[in-house]
Design an enzyme around this catalytic site. Structure first.
Site, PDB file in Angstrom:
ATOM      1  N   ASN A  37      -4.806  -0.432  -0.027  1.00 13.57           N
ATOM      2  CA  ASN A  37      -4.310   0.759   0.655  1.00 13.57           C
ATOM      3  C   ASN A  37      -5.460   1.396   1.411  1.00 13.57           C
ATOM      4  O   ASN A  37      -6.568   1.491   0.888  1.00 13.57           O
ATOM      5  CB  ASN A  37      -3.744   1.734  -0.389  1.00 13.57           C
ATOM      6  CG  ASN A  37      -3.396   3.079   0.204  1.00 13.57           C
ATOM      7  OD1 ASN A  37      -4.218   3.995   0.219  1.00 13.57           O
ATOM      8  ND2 ASN A  37      -2.187   3.204   0.692  1.00 13.57           N
ATOM      9  N   VAL A  38      -5.209   1.787   2.647  1.00 15.76           N
ATOM     10  CA  VAL A  38      -6.153   2.628   3.394  1.00 15.76           C
ATOM     11  C   VAL A  38      -5.342   3.725   4.061  1.00 15.76           C
ATOM     12  O   VAL A  38      -4.244   3.475   4.567  1.00 15.76           O
ATOM     13  CB  VAL A  38      -6.982   1.839   4.434  1.00 15.76           C
ATOM     14  CG1 VAL A  38      -8.077   1.024   3.759  1.00 15.76           C
ATOM     15  CG2 VAL A  38      -6.107   0.927   5.293  1.00 15.76           C
TER      16      VAL A  38
ATOM     17  N   HIS B 114      -3.295  -5.495  -4.632  1.00 14.96           N
ATOM     18  CA  HIS B 114      -2.839  -4.254  -3.995  1.00 14.96           C
ATOM     19  C   HIS B 114      -3.973  -3.726  -3.133  1.00 14.96           C
ATOM     20  O   HIS B 114      -5.149  -3.820  -3.505  1.00 14.96           O
ATOM     21  CB  HIS B 114      -2.479  -3.220  -5.070  1.00 14.96           C
ATOM     22  CG  HIS B 114      -2.470  -1.809  -4.568  1.00 14.96           C
ATOM     23  ND1 HIS B 114      -3.509  -0.927  -4.825  1.00 14.96           N
ATOM     24  CD2 HIS B 114      -1.572  -1.129  -3.817  1.00 14.96           C
ATOM     25  CE1 HIS B 114      -3.228   0.239  -4.253  1.00 14.96           C
ATOM     26  NE2 HIS B 114      -2.070   0.144  -3.640  1.00 14.96           N
TER      27      HIS B 114
ATOM     28  N   HIS C 295     -15.251  -8.958  -6.741  1.00 15.41           N
ATOM     29  CA  HIS C 295     -16.170  -7.817  -6.813  1.00 15.41           C
ATOM     30  C   HIS C 295     -17.393  -8.008  -5.916  1.00 15.41           C
ATOM     31  O   HIS C 295     -17.920  -7.019  -5.391  1.00 15.41           O
ATOM     32  CB  HIS C 295     -16.579  -7.563  -8.266  1.00 15.41           C
ATOM     33  CG  HIS C 295     -15.558  -6.770  -9.016  1.00 15.41           C
ATOM     34  ND1 HIS C 295     -15.498  -5.398  -8.956  1.00 15.41           N
ATOM     35  CD2 HIS C 295     -14.531  -7.152  -9.819  1.00 15.41           C
ATOM     36  CE1 HIS C 295     -14.492  -4.964  -9.695  1.00 15.41           C
ATOM     37  NE2 HIS C 295     -13.889  -6.016 -10.232  1.00 15.41           N
TER      38      HIS C 295
END
Length: 299
Positions: free
Chosen positions: A108-109, A106, A145
């Site tokens: 989102n910006v 997932h 990461h």
């Protein structure tokens, strides 16, 4: 520099195009676009890929909505927004792969700006990306990461640890007492030191998502799996649904602002299952997931 909503919108439209092209290159199938208008102001482009290839369903949504008053979900933690008109724009996407060894992802910006006559605009950026594996591979988690950390470094050494912790805290199912996945980055209310700096960081996160995710997809997409792995994947997808409908602030914001329900719920997996009091077999790969998704420092 004064906030430039038009510049942000152009970046977001281009980002949607780029991510769709990259996912199509992996899967081979094309996205279907559904352009929509919001009666109260604004609209968007929803794009969905559904097939029997690598991705069971992938949704990449752009939206740009505006209105005369902020909804309760936004003013609850920002009371100074009451009485202001607003613009909200963003790209949000969720990818649900077929193969249980490929994690769900997932990203989102987003950008918000709220204004009223005679006052300085209130604006901020938000966003991030997170990974939800069904079977844990340490090299995948480290790559995910490390990519997140590396894109944060130009903006300060404290940025990755801060936004990793925020991600771990946010994507947590309180009613299950467990993480949704292995996290990544999450940031919100970003408006310092200035617009250019914040916009540059949002762009880095948006562009960094496919750098973090696609190498994992390529590594896992051809792994053999059977009914057991598929059933576990569908069971764990239930956690995804629970989080989005119970805890996710973005879902609440979209529904409260009269957003397009089909686009808001595009993040839902196409197939999912629940099983009462499911307990994985001790020592099994399925049982190992509960330890794998516990918060830790991956890099």
């Amino acid at each position: 520099m004064k906030p430039d909503a038009h510049q942000v919108k152009q970046f977001l439209l281009n980002l949607q195009d780029t991510i769709c092209q990259q996912l199509t290159a992996v899967d081979g199938a094309e996205f279907v676009e559904d352009s929509w208008q919001r009666e109260a102001g604004g609209g968007g482009r929803s794009r969905v890929l559904r097939n029997d290839g690598v991705f069971e369903q992938a949704g990449v949504n752009f939206s740009h909505v505006h209105g005369e008053a902020m909804p309760a979900s936004a003013t609850a933690h920002r009371p100074e927004l009451a009485g202001r008109s607003f613009e909200a724009m963003g790209v949000s996407l969720v990818v649900h792969p077929h193969n249980p060894y490929v994690p769900t992802s997932h990203a989102n910006v987003r950008f918000f700006i709220a204004e009223k006559p005679g006052a300085e605009p209130v604006w901020w950026f938000g966003g991030g990306f997170d990974l939800t594996p069904f079977y844990g591979f340490e090299e995948d988690a480290i790559h995910w990461h490390r990519t997140a950390r590396d894109l944060c470094l130009p903006f300060g050494e404290d940025v990755y640890p801060r936004y990793k912790k925020w991600c771990d805290d946010y994507f947590y199912l309180k009613h299950r007492n467990e993480q949704r996945g292995i996290g990544g980055l999450f940031f919100d209310d970003l408006n310092t030191p200035d617009f250019d700096h914040c916009f540059a960081f949002m762009q880095a996160v948006g562009k960094g998502y496919t750098d973090a995710y696609l190498p994992i997809v390529e590594r896992r997409k051809a792994m053999a799996y059977g009914e057991r792995e598929r059933n576990f994947q569908l069971y764990r997808r239930g956690r995804y649904v629970e989080f989005n409908l119970v805890w996710d602030r973005g879902t609440l914001f979209g529904l409260q602002t009269g957003g397009r329900t089909e686009s808001i719920l595009m993040s839902m997996p196409p197939l999912v299952r629940w099983e009462y009091d499911y307990q994985p077999k001790d020592g099994s790969p399925e049982a190992a997931l509960s330890e794998f998704i516990k918060v830790r420092d991956w890099v």
